[in-house]
Design a protein around this motif. Structure first.
Motif, PDB file in Angstrom:
ATOM      1  N   GLY A 184       0.802  -1.217   0.000  1.00 35.39           N
ATOM      2  CA  GLY A 184       0.000   0.000   0.000  1.00 35.39           C
ATOM      3  C   GLY A 184       0.835   1.267   0.000  1.00 35.39           C
ATOM      4  N   GLU A 243       0.698   4.084  -2.926  1.00 31.85           N
ATOM      5  CA  GLU A 243       0.362   5.462  -2.570  1.00 31.85           C
ATOM      6  C   GLU A 243       1.420   6.439  -3.091  1.00 31.85           C
ATOM      7  OE1 GLU A 243      -0.814   8.103   1.386  1.00 31.85           O
ATOM      8  OE2 GLU A 243      -0.014   6.076   1.607  1.00 31.85           O
ATOM      9  N   ASP A 273      -3.909   4.455  -6.326  1.00 32.32           N
ATOM     10  CA  ASP A 273      -2.961   4.565  -5.211  1.00 32.32           C
ATOM     11  C   ASP A 273      -3.396   3.802  -3.964  1.00 32.32           C
ATOM     12  OD1 ASP A 273      -5.069   6.117  -4.467  1.00 32.32           O
ATOM     13  OD2 ASP A 273      -3.920   7.958  -4.183  1.00 32.32           O
ATOM     14  N   ASP A 274      -4.382   2.893  -4.109  1.00 32.96           N
ATOM     15  CA  ASP A 274      -4.819   2.122  -2.958  1.00 32.96           C
ATOM     16  C   ASP A 274      -4.572   0.632  -3.203  1.00 32.96           C
ATOM     17  OD1 ASP A 274      -6.672   1.766  -4.958  1.00 32.96           O
ATOM     18  OD2 ASP A 274      -8.427   2.059  -3.696  1.00 32.96           O
TER      19      ASP A 274
END
Length: 221
Positions: A58, A62, A69-70
């Motif tokens: 993660g 990000e 971005d997750d």
């Protein structure tokens, strides 16, 4: 039947790499800028895969994934992409949120399909994505795919991005199998990327007996 496209028809404008932000403290850059290999230097045999925790994957997404971005909500395993024992990126393998898919006249059920999601490289390293995905798919099929009955691998590439990563894996069985229609998912938060079409790439996993007869170059990176 799913329409199969020539890979040369795919529009190319570059892979989905986000340059390192200033002061980045993600797992890749926590100790500074890692070493990479220049164009022309043989490096694939030095690429390897390690399982990593969800929070590490993660943090990489990000900081460095250009449009997602997750971490996927339904995931099976997270792979760290390593070169010379340095973590440079991540891939998450997950069940896609589809009930079934038809490919070359064969229907695959949702629990027979696994997606290589969030393919993310956190450094400017040409060709690393294809070499790392080659090793990641072999590791996933060997350690998880057989006992889970996985028959088809899936991934998506944004339609205005380069398909060179998948082009480099032709000998591993990846094929372009059409373009998705844009549209938000009703059961998930809206994302701008869902307003853009994406190329769908598929790779059929050979049965155990077929794997034993397959060439070393195809299924042993």
């Amino acid at each position: 039947m799913t329409e199969t496209h020539s890979l040369d028809q795919i529009r190319s404008t570059g892979f989905q790499y986000t340059p390192t932000p200033e002061g980045c403290s993600c797992p890749i850059h926590r100790e500074g800028q890692p070493v990479t290999a220049p164009l022309g230097l043989r490096f694939a045999e030095r690429v390897h895969i390690e399982s990593i925790p969800r929070h590490v994957a993660g943090a990489i997404y990000e900081a460095h994934h250009s449009y997602m971005d997750d971490v996927p909500r339904t995931n099976l395993v997270h792979h760290g992409l390593c070169y010379q024992d340095q973590l440079l990126g991540a891939i998450t393998w997950r069940y896609p949120l589809i009930r079934s898919l038809e490919y070359d006249g064969t229907r695959f059920e949702g629990d027979e399909i696994v997606e290589a999601a969030r393919i993310c490289i956190g450094v400017d390293f040409p060709n690393l994505a294809s070499a790392a995905l080659a090793r990641s798919m072999e590791r996933f099929v060997r350690r998880h795919g057989r006992r889970r009955g996985v028959r088809l691998l899936l991934t998506f590439v944004r339609a205005d991005f380069d398909g060179s990563m998948i082009k480099a894996l032709r000998d591993k069985g990846w094929h372009c199998a059409g373009k998705t229609d844009p549209g938000q998912a009703g059961n998930r938060p809206d994302k701008q990327i869902r307003e853009q079409p994406k190329w769908r790439f598929l790779c059929e996993v050979p049965a155990e007996s077929d794997r034993e007869q397959a060439s070393l170059g195809r299924w042993s990176p």
